[in-house]
Design an enzyme around this catalytic site. Structure first.
Site, PDB file in Angstrom:
ATOM      1  N   THR A 246       0.949  -1.181  -0.145  1.00 19.86           N
ATOM      2  CA  THR A 246       0.012   0.024  -0.047  1.00 19.86           C
ATOM      3  C   THR A 246       0.829   1.322  -0.128  1.00 19.86           C
ATOM      4  O   THR A 246       0.696   2.191  -0.762  1.00 19.86           O
ATOM      5  CB  THR A 246      -0.873   0.001   1.186  1.00 19.86           C
TER       6      THR A 246
ATOM      7  N   SER B  95       5.676  -6.999  -2.325  1.00 19.41           N
ATOM      8  CA  SER B  95       5.120  -7.176  -0.846  1.00 19.41           C
ATOM      9  C   SER B  95       5.657  -8.428  -0.368  1.00 19.41           C
ATOM     10  O   SER B  95       5.787  -9.651  -1.203  1.00 19.41           O
ATOM     11  CB  SER B  95       3.712  -6.909  -0.734  1.00 19.41           C
ATOM     12  N   ALA B  96       6.251  -8.413   0.911  1.00 22.12           N
ATOM     13  CA  ALA B  96       6.795  -9.861   1.403  1.00 22.12           C
ATOM     14  C   ALA B  96       5.693 -10.601   1.936  1.00 22.12           C
ATOM     15  O   ALA B  96       5.775 -12.038   1.601  1.00 22.12           O
ATOM     16  CB  ALA B  96       7.611  -9.552   2.746  1.00 22.12           C
ATOM     17  N   HIS B  97       4.454 -10.299   2.256  1.00 18.77           N
ATOM     18  CA  HIS B  97       3.517 -11.332   2.919  1.00 18.77           C
ATOM     19  C   HIS B  97       2.679 -12.120   2.093  1.00 18.77           C
ATOM     20  O   HIS B  97       2.148 -13.019   2.504  1.00 18.77           O
ATOM     21  CB  HIS B  97       2.714 -10.608   4.112  1.00 18.77           C
TER      22      HIS B  97
ATOM     23  N   CYS C 174      -9.249  -5.693   2.424  1.00 13.53           N
ATOM     24  CA  CYS C 174      -8.834  -4.451   2.687  1.00 13.53           C
ATOM     25  C   CYS C 174      -9.869  -3.440   2.848  1.00 13.53           C
ATOM     26  O   CYS C 174      -9.824  -2.393   2.854  1.00 13.53           O
ATOM     27  CB  CYS C 174      -7.863  -3.892   1.646  1.00 13.53           C
TER      28      CYS C 174
ATOM     29  N   GLN D 299       0.784  -9.561  -6.399  1.00 21.01           N
ATOM     30  CA  GLN D 299       0.184 -10.757  -6.660  1.00 21.01           C
ATOM     31  C   GLN D 299       0.935 -11.705  -7.555  1.00 21.01           C
ATOM     32  O   GLN D 299       0.846 -12.735  -7.800  1.00 21.01           O
ATOM     33  CB  GLN D 299      -1.147 -10.752  -7.069  1.00 21.01           C
TER      34      GLN D 299
ATOM     35  N   ASN E 135      -5.853  -9.047  -8.109  1.00 23.07           N
ATOM     36  CA  ASN E 135      -5.962  -9.743  -6.687  1.00 23.07           C
ATOM     37  C   ASN E 135      -7.164 -10.467  -6.558  1.00 23.07           C
ATOM     38  O   ASN E 135      -7.249 -11.305  -5.740  1.00 23.07           O
ATOM     39  CB  ASN E 135      -5.424  -8.867  -5.600  1.00 23.07           C
TER      40      ASN E 135
ATOM     41  N   THR F 124      13.218   4.745  10.624  1.00 22.02           N
ATOM     42  CA  THR F 124      14.300   3.534  10.866  1.00 22.02           C
ATOM     43  C   THR F 124      13.882   2.417  10.139  1.00 22.02           C
ATOM     44  O   THR F 124      12.546   2.362  10.288  1.00 22.02           O
ATOM     45  CB  THR F 124      14.190   3.240  12.625  1.00 22.02           C
TER      46      THR F 124
END
Length: 383
Positions: free
Chosen positions: A74, A190-192, A313, A169, A141, A228
């Site tokens: 996002t 994206s990682a997840h 979402c 995706q 998606n 950070t």
């Protein structure tokens, strides 16, 4: 008797974190040091950060300096849209909410009944509106439809427009999801969705493209994204990439074929959206006219099977799919469910889904017995 374990088939929303990723995240969480610090601990953290950046660069074809780590897809999409710098933006009508809501004034590009961008309309809008930026997702998606990004990129280059591709995706599910092959100027990952940790993503850019910072207050990520670094998440992202198997797309394709064939054997009450279009191997959108998606999702959940209706979402709300509506499904846009596969999916999960789906629709659950022949069991599919 103990209850059967639940079946998770909502990988397009998020995949379970891989055990190897959990171990890597824990290892990095135990470290002390800020990657921006110059002491020994900071330098050790910086090595973790840059090693992860190198892994992502190799996997995506982006240079290390062209990777901006973010809190997820996002934020990366929002950052990409900022490159338009006030110029006109053109987005497809089936984009994720993180694009549609970030650019509410953008011109909308229609799609056909297969969910594919109309290239003729794209060329006309590019000529008329002269947009600074076009944003089109690689893999939808909700339906899994794969856009012809090469053709779209060609149109954008001719018109002098930048192209952003949301590849969340597609990355890890399709071959060739690389900035240097797709021909785009910006790409989101994206990682997840890969079995990595939630809360970690990246925006990849072509060389020399200036990206203005949305988050200010530090020099991180080349002053393009202050704050950070989420070092453990970034290290987990890299570990998930390392665990990607080149054979995985074929395995998922076999599982999806088994699932869709099983649904077809139930009769013609349910059909697969965009079945004739090129689709990613892990998503099946099943439309049953007259059966609201919300009720189907609830009943499957009660049966121990986790699926969804469109994107996850909307704060838990289930509404008619804007994607299916854009594809011209009318009232049926509210009757589509999404079944999505991932690294932890196997034949057991698919067959449990088919049993629950058959029971929900009032059909015998043992479809092999109904037809007198077994369901497809391709050798590429593993339990």
């Amino acid at each position: 008797m103990p209850a059967e374990p639940r079946i998770y088939l909502d990988h397009a929303a998020t995949s379970p974190v891989r055990p190897e990723v959990v171990a890597r995240v824990a290892e990095v969480l135990a470290m002390v040091g800020n990657p921006s610090s110059v002491h020994a601990e900071g330098r050790a953290a910086r090595r973790v950060l840059e090693d992860a950046r190198a892994v992502l660069a190799e996997a995506t074809g982006a240079g290390p300096d062209e990777i901006i780590f973010t809190s997820g897809g996002t934020e990366a999409n929002d950052l990409a849209l900022s490159v338009a710098a006030g110029g006109a933006v053109l987005v497809s009508a089936i984009e994720h909410a993180s694009v549609l809501e970030a650019a509410p004034e953008a011109l909308r590009l229609p799609v056909d009944r297969n969910g594919l961008v109309d290239l003729a309309v794209l060329e006309r809008l590019l000529a008329a509106a002269r947009p600074a930026l076009v944003s089109v997702m690689l893999v939808n998606n909700e339906t899994g439809v794969v856009q012809d990004i090469a053709a779209i990129a060609s149109c954008c280059r001719k018109a002098g427009a930048l192209l952003h591709v949301d590849a969340v995706q597609g990355f890890g599910k399709l071959e060739g999801v690389r900035v240097d092959r797709l021909g785009c100027d910006l790409m989101t990952v994206s990682a997840h969705k890969l079995g990595g940790p939630p809360g970690t993503g990246a925006l990849l850019t072509r060389p020399g493209l200036a990206v203005p910072a949305r988050l200010r207050g530090g020099g991180q990520e080349g002053r393009r994204r202050a704050g950070t670094h989420h070092l453990a998440g970034i290290a987990g992202f890299a570990e998930a990439i390392r665990r990607l198997d080149p054979a995985e797309p074929g395995r998922l394709e076999g599982l999806r074929a088994r699932l869709e064939e099983g649904v077809r054997r139930l009769g013609d009450a349910t059909w697969v959206a965009a079945a004739r279009a090129a689709r990613a191997p892990h998503i099946a959108c099943l439309v049953t006219p007259g059966r609201p998606a919300e009720m189907q999702v609830i009943r499957m959940d009660l049966a121990g099977v986790a699926i969804s209706a469109g994107a996850a979402c909307s704060s838990g709300k289930v509404a008619a799919s804007h994607v299916l509506a854009a594809m011209g499904l009318g009232a049926d846009a509210g009757c589509g469910i999404r079944v999505s596969l991932g690294w932890s999916s196997g034949i057991t999960e698919v067959d449990r889904f088919l049993q629950a789906f058959a029971a929900q629709h009032g059909t015998a659950s043992n479809m092999s017995n109904r037809t007198g022949s077994p369901l497809p069991n391709p050798s590429a599919v593993a339990t």
